[in-house]
Design an enzyme around this catalytic site. Structure first.
Site, PDB file in Angstrom:
ATOM      1  N   CYS A 187       0.860  -1.181   0.000  1.00  0.00           N
ATOM      2  CA  CYS A 187       0.000   0.000   0.000  1.00  0.00           C
ATOM      3  C   CYS A 187       0.897   1.231   0.000  1.00  0.00           C
ATOM      4  O   CYS A 187       1.875   1.297   0.756  1.00  0.00           O
ATOM      5  CB  CYS A 187      -0.879  -0.006   1.251  1.00  0.00           C
ATOM      6  SG  CYS A 187      -1.911   1.460   1.406  1.00  0.00           S
ATOM      7  N   HIS A 235      -8.976  -3.699  -2.017  1.00  0.00           N
ATOM      8  CA  HIS A 235      -8.005  -2.860  -1.302  1.00  0.00           C
ATOM      9  C   HIS A 235      -8.481  -1.392  -1.297  1.00  0.00           C
ATOM     10  O   HIS A 235      -8.459  -0.726  -0.250  1.00  0.00           O
ATOM     11  CB  HIS A 235      -6.636  -3.005  -1.982  1.00  0.00           C
ATOM     12  CG  HIS A 235      -5.543  -2.215  -1.362  1.00  0.00           C
ATOM     13  ND1 HIS A 235      -4.434  -2.808  -0.789  1.00  0.00           N
ATOM     14  CD2 HIS A 235      -5.348  -0.874  -1.216  1.00  0.00           C
ATOM     15  CE1 HIS A 235      -3.630  -1.865  -0.317  1.00  0.00           C
ATOM     16  NE2 HIS A 235      -4.159  -0.685  -0.576  1.00  0.00           N
ATOM     17  N   GLU A 236      -8.909  -0.900  -2.458  1.00  0.00           N
ATOM     18  CA  GLU A 236      -9.296   0.523  -2.557  1.00  0.00           C
ATOM     19  C   GLU A 236     -10.590   0.799  -1.790  1.00  0.00           C
ATOM     20  O   GLU A 236     -10.711   1.824  -1.114  1.00  0.00           O
ATOM     21  CB  GLU A 236      -9.443   0.951  -4.020  1.00  0.00           C
ATOM     22  CG  GLU A 236      -8.166   0.834  -4.857  1.00  0.00           C
ATOM     23  CD  GLU A 236      -6.935   1.411  -4.189  1.00  0.00           C
ATOM     24  OE1 GLU A 236      -7.047   2.429  -3.476  1.00  0.00           O
ATOM     25  OE2 GLU A 236      -5.846   0.824  -4.363  1.00  0.00           O
ATOM     26  N   HIS A 280     -10.038   1.188   1.824  1.00  0.00           N
ATOM     27  CA  HIS A 280      -9.559   2.537   2.194  1.00  0.00           C
ATOM     28  C   HIS A 280     -10.728   3.474   2.492  1.00  0.00           C
ATOM     29  O   HIS A 280     -10.639   4.324   3.381  1.00  0.00           O
ATOM     30  CB  HIS A 280      -8.737   3.151   1.055  1.00  0.00           C
ATOM     31  CG  HIS A 280      -7.282   2.796   1.080  1.00  0.00           C
ATOM     32  ND1 HIS A 280      -6.474   3.054   2.163  1.00  0.00           N
ATOM     33  CD2 HIS A 280      -6.476   2.223   0.148  1.00  0.00           C
ATOM     34  CE1 HIS A 280      -5.237   2.652   1.900  1.00  0.00           C
ATOM     35  NE2 HIS A 280      -5.211   2.139   0.679  1.00  0.00           N
TER      36      HIS A 280
HETATM   37 ZN    ZN Z   1      -3.567   1.224  -0.156  1.00  0.00          ZN
END
Ligand code: ZN
Length: 194
Positions: free
Chosen positions: A110, A152-153, A156
């Site tokens: 990341c 993953h995004e 966030h």
């Molecule tokens: Zn990330």
């Protein structure tokens, strides 16, 4: 304009981001932010960047996985990951749906946890409904690496980082991963997970 990518410890990375309204999406400010995020992502370089990573707590992320980023990987590694190029696109107010309840584990990193990597289980196959940069509704069905990037995004946007989901014993520096384990990932799997 290149933006600063905030690092772990910045509270914005741990907050639930808020949705963008239709008016905000088409605003000059958000359109300029998208352009700046793309420039920042390419310079990093990386395959995804979420708004909280540039200090903005809104539900927006960009993804782009260029073929030139794949040169460090063998054909077999790319095949195992289901990694294929993904054209640049913008996700606004995305909703994630798990399409298949099976998980795969690979090392990921990341840009906000700079210099580190770890093995992270992710769903193999997902569907995402979202608005594009014009506010038009779109949907994606994705498998493999693209499915991993989407998860993953979207994490966030919910204040989550991969370190919340990783196999903790596999956490290592990117340098050690590249120098010692990338070409022997099965062995890394055996040594660090057992
Ligand atoms: Zn990330």
């Amino acid at each position: 304009m290149k933006l600063e990518i905030v690092q772990a410890g910045d509270p914005v990375l741990r907050q639930m981001s808020r949705p963008l309204s239709a008016d905000e999406i088409t605003s000059t400010e958000i359109q300029q932010t998208i352009a700046d995020m793309l420039e920042t992502l390419r310079l990093a370089p990386g395959v995804g960047l979420a708004a909280p990573q540039i200090g903005l707590g809104v539900r927006m992320a960009i993804i782009e996985d260029r073929e030139q980023y794949h040169s460090a990987w063998s054909a077999e590694q790319l095949r195992a990951r289901g990694r294929v190029p993904v054209a640049f696109h913008v996700l606004i107010n995305p909703e994630l749906e798990i399409a298949e309840n099976s998980e795969v584990e690979f090392f990921e990193g990341c840009l906000s946890v700079g210099g580190y990597t770890a093995e992270v289980p992710r769903h193999r196959h997902v569907r995402v409904c979202y608005l594009d940069e014009h506010g038009e509704p779109k949907s994606i069905e994705a498998e493999g690496w693209y499915a991993r990037i989407l998860q993953h995004e979207i994490d966030h946007l919910n204040g989550m980082l991969y370190i919340d989901r990783m196999n903790p014993r596999t956490f290592m520096t990117v340098k050690n991963y590249v120098d010692r384990w990338r070409s022997a990932e099965d062995e890394a799997h055996r040594i660090f997970r057992s």
